[in-house]
Design a protein around this motif. Structure first.
Motif, short mmCIF file in Angstrom:
data_model
loop_
_atom_site.label_atom_id
_atom_site.label_comp_id
_atom_site.label_asym_id
_atom_site.label_seq_id
_atom_site.Cartn_x
_atom_site.Cartn_y
_atom_site.Cartn_z
N HIS A 177 1.76 10.45 -0.84
CA HIS A 177 1.77 9.09 -1.37
C HIS A 177 0.44 8.87 -2.09
O HIS A 177 -0.62 8.99 -1.50
N THR A 208 -2.16 6.63 -4.54
CA THR A 208 -2.50 5.29 -5.03
C THR A 208 -3.55 5.40 -6.12
O THR A 208 -4.56 6.10 -5.95
N ASN A 235 -6.07 3.08 -8.41
CA ASN A 235 -6.64 1.74 -8.57
C ASN A 235 -7.11 1.54 -10.01
O ASN A 235 -7.76 2.42 -10.57
N ALA A 261 1.04 -3.06 -6.13
CA ALA A 261 0.60 -3.89 -5.00
C ALA A 261 0.88 -5.35 -5.34
O ALA A 261 0.59 -5.80 -6.46
N ASP A 267 5.22 8.20 -4.77
CA ASP A 267 5.32 9.46 -4.03
C ASP A 267 5.38 10.60 -5.04
O ASP A 267 6.23 10.60 -5.94
N GLN A 298 -3.12 -2.12 -8.45
CA GLN A 298 -2.96 -0.88 -7.67
C GLN A 298 -1.54 -0.41 -7.86
O GLN A 298 -0.61 -1.16 -7.62
N VAL A 299 -1.39 0.83 -8.27
CA VAL A 299 -0.04 1.37 -8.39
C VAL A 299 0.05 2.57 -7.46
O VAL A 299 -0.88 3.37 -7.36
N SER A 300 1.16 2.65 -6.73
CA SER A 300 1.32 3.77 -5.81
C SER A 300 2.70 4.39 -6.01
O SER A 300 3.62 3.76 -6.54
N SER A 331 -4.38 10.88 -11.37
CA SER A 331 -4.72 11.56 -10.13
C SER A 331 -4.15 12.97 -10.21
O SER A 331 -2.97 13.15 -10.48
N GLN A 342 5.43 1.68 -7.03
CA GLN A 342 5.21 0.31 -6.53
C GLN A 342 3.89 -0.25 -7.05
O GLN A 342 2.89 0.45 -7.12
#
Ligand code: BGC
Length: 700
Positions: free
Chosen positions: A648, A650, A652, A583, A597, A593-595, A637, A581
């Motif tokens: 989850h 995120t 930035n 933001a 799972d 911002q990408v997030s 990450s 997703q």
């Protein structure tokens, strides 16, 4: 300060009569006791405290630190360097090699660097430098700039356009400096667009001190000062190694005459001195003087092992060959690369004399042709094996009753015969490299490829462990069952490798450099050399061929499939990345911002490096050769997860960060400009395995 006192601070003191400085320093600047100014004592060390000061912790190569994609581990890496440099009584570290050698993966210093991506390399280097300076040791970056091959490095002229330079090699330096507050920059041997780096007004005064606002000082690589007053005026602040007998140009008489006759402005000399002293204050050299003490060898070795365990990259693991389990234990044969005594390290000024001393020292393996070298030559280096035997570490892992035999690999047929009667064969192959040389190709030297092929034919459970500094080609890849890239694994390399092979550690490293399928796929299939070869006149290296498309960006742009892509690396468990997703309502000002799972879908604990790449609006000149915008890394990450666990995550992407993730270098405005249009945001676990998370629009 008197004029003489000022002049004293701007050059080193090496002379034929005086080859070693206080506390054994190889490079040094004498302090001024009258004013309480301490000596500056310089020591090499991108991979541990160097310059033969004494036995020090041999860290895994810097590229292994980059392969961990872990900034906390990178900080620990720098901390070991800073603590040990300080324990030898030194207060300046000449580490921080952030040359973007993905341009030339045959570069003999690849192991000292952090790979091919400016963002990853810059951030890993910044973490090293922060840690070093936290130990009150001045940290720096080198070799500024575009010193991306060793062959004829003192006459190589890097030809590059401004935008490409800013978005590649210079960006790595910019990130490393801005995100660390490192106080020193070492300028390089080479020329950039026809001006020697250490006398390059555009690079030093323009980019570094002007655009980036760098407040620290610029010192020359050893013997790299091209001129006296002109270099000082162009932004060089200190000459090393100085002064007489070695072609030193900044002998006190010359600069003092220049100041007195007005050729060198006194204000410039004052600025040089101010920068050096300011850097010493900023790093804490005045308030926290280094004191000679013993190093924490046990504690630092444990960190070396941890970094290797985080940075080794599992490249192949067919049929779950690894980790080894009881069905493989009955008889193991370990073959090649002196695995009975130790692990290989890289040579040149980055060489560390390991704690415990070298397990084995062999003569250097230099290519026939390395002309025009300044500083350390390959022929003066040695192949040093750190005293950590993989064989012993493997023996310590097997249950009673299992046999582990060793074969030195010099006779392929004999090795294959042993392999045929063993349950598993582990072949160690290695490639030495060093400052002062480039590899002639990306194949393992000698008969090692034939050795692996013979063993793999004899035993279907053949595991290959690589000890090398960068990219390699592997003609036998299809016939072996597993490949582990261990880099130069350092002081506890044997133990770290055994822990991974036996599953005590689940590998999580990812390649910081593309492994091409062939040297023919490189921007320059052969390394540029002067013509005629013994010429000492500058010769061109055309970096406009790939421009800003260094490393994986080149393979994307050319639509070439590499052997292993940037960002690639396997685990003993499996992961999924779902629910991508963006933001909503993000703007360039707010950043994106990408997030998603991240789930551990396997049955072992492990860590995955989720990577975020950005495809730029095609109008600004990026292409992947198949009509889609080329991708560049803008975030990642690394997440440890228990089996079945989900997190989850995120990431930035801040448009204003030092990496300018949404911008390109605009040559009309001479500034970073956010591109307008549609950016595609990708998430994946390798540069060639990503999914789109959606489109991020920047409108006027
Ligand atoms: C190398 C530098 C090093 C210097 C001092 C030069 O040959 O290029 O990286 O810091 O020597 O040892």
């Amino acid at each position: 300060m008197t004029l003489d006192e000022k002049l004293q601070l701007v050059h080193g003191n090496l002379t034929l009569q005086n080859l070693v400085g206080p506390r054994g320093a190889g490079l040094w600047v004498l302090g001024i006791p009258r004013l309480g100014i301490p000596d500056l004592l310089l020591a090499d060390g991108p991979t541990g405290a160097g310059d033969g000061l004494g036995q020090a912790t041999a860290l895994p190569s810097s590229i292994a630190s980059a392969a961990s994609w872990d900034l906390d581990e990178a900080y620990k890496y720098g901390q070991v360097i800073g603590k040990e440099i300080s324990a030898f009584g030194m207060n300046v570290n000449l580490g921080g090699n952030v040359n973007l050698i993905g341009r030339e993966p045959r570069d003999g210093r690849t192991f000292e660097t952090k790979g091919e991506d400016p963002f990853l390399a810059g951030e890993i280097t910044a973490a090293h430098l922060r840690a070093i300076q936290d130990q009150y040791v001045i940290a720096g970056v080198k070799h500024f700039a575009l010193n991306d091959q060793e062959t004829a490095r003192t006459t190589a002229n890097a030809v590059i356009d401004e935008r490409s330079a800013r978005e590649s090699d210079l960006l790595a330096f910019e990130i490393a400096l801005k995100d660390s507050n490192a106080q020193m920059v070492m300028c390089a041997y080479d020329l950039v667009n026809e001006s020697y780096s250490c006398g390059n007004d555009h690079l030093l005064n323009g980019v570094l001190k002007g655009d980036w606002g760098f407040n620290g000082f610029v010192l020359s690589d050893a013997f790299a000062t091209p001129s006296s007053v002109a270099s000082a005026t162009a932004g060089l602040d200190q000459e090393q190694p100085g002064q007489y007998m070695f072609g030193g140009l900044w002998v006190p008489e010359s600069l003092s005459a220049a100041v007195q006759n007005g050729d060198l402005l006194l204000s410039r000399l004052n600025n040089m001195v101010h920068r050096i002293l300011r850097a010493m204050y900023a790093a804490g050299v005045f308030d926290h003087p280094a004191t000679v003490q013993s190093i924490d060898a046990a504690g630092d070795a444990a960190i070396a092992q941890e970094i290797e365990e985080q940075g080794a990259v599992l490249l192949k693991n067919a049929n779950g060959q690894l980790p080894l389990n009881s069905s493989n234990f009955a008889s193991i044969v370990v073959i090649g690369s002196h695995a009975d005594v130790g692990v290989l390290s890289g040579g040149g000024s980055a060489q560390v004399i390991p704690v415990g001393g070298a397990a084995l020292t062999l003569p250097p393996d230099c290519p026939a042709y390395t002309p025009g070298l300044g500083g350390l030559a390959c022929t003066n280096a040695s192949q040093i094996f750190d005293p950590s035997s993989p064989l012993a570490a493997i023996r310590a892992k097997v249950p009673a009753g299992a046999t582990v035999t060793f074969n030195d690999g010099t006779d392929s047929a004999a090795a294959a015969t042993l392999a045929a009667s063993s349950s598993v064969a582990i072949v160690f192959v290695s490639q030495w490299e060093s400052e002062g040389m480039d590899l002639q190709d990306l194949s393992f030297s000698g008969d090692q490829d034939a050795l692996v092929a013979a063993v793999a034919t004899a035993n279907p459970h053949t595991i290959v462990v690589l000890e090398n500094g960068g990219a390699q080609v592997m003609p036998w890849l299809g016939s072996v069952s597993a490949v582990l890239e261990a880099w130069y694994p350092g002081q506890r390399g044997g133990e770290a490798i055994a822990n991974i092979l036996f599953g005590s550690v689940n590998p999580s490293g990812k390649l910081p450099i593309t492994f091409p399928a062939s040297v023919n796929d490189l921007p320059r299939p052969t390394i540029p050399i002067p013509s005629p070869p013994d010429s000492t006149a500058p010769f061109n290296i055309d970096y406009t061929i790939e421009g800003f498309n260094v490393g994986y960006k080149w393979y994307q742009a050319q639509n070439i499939q590499p052997l292993f892509a940037f960002g690639y690396g396997l685990s003993y468990t499996t992961f999924s990345i779902t629910n991508l997703q963006l933001a909503p309502n993000a703007t360039a000002a707010s950043g994106l911002q990408v997030s998603f799972d991240l789930t551990n879908t396997g049955s072992l604990a492990g860590a995955e490096v989720a990577q975020v790449y950005l495809g730029f609006p095609s109008a600004i000149g990026f292409s992947d050769g198949i009509g889609e915008p080329a991708k560049r890394l803008v975030g990642w990450s690394k997440v440890p997860l228990q089996p079945g666990a989900q997190q989850h995550v995120t990431v930035n992407v801040d448009a204003n960060s030092s990496s300018h993730p949404l911008s390109y270098w605009n040559t009309s405005t001479n500034s970073w400009v956010v591109a307008q249009g549609d950016y595609t945001v990708y998430v994946g676990n390798s540069s060639d395995n990503v999914s789109s998370a959606g489109i991020f629009q920047v409108s006027p």
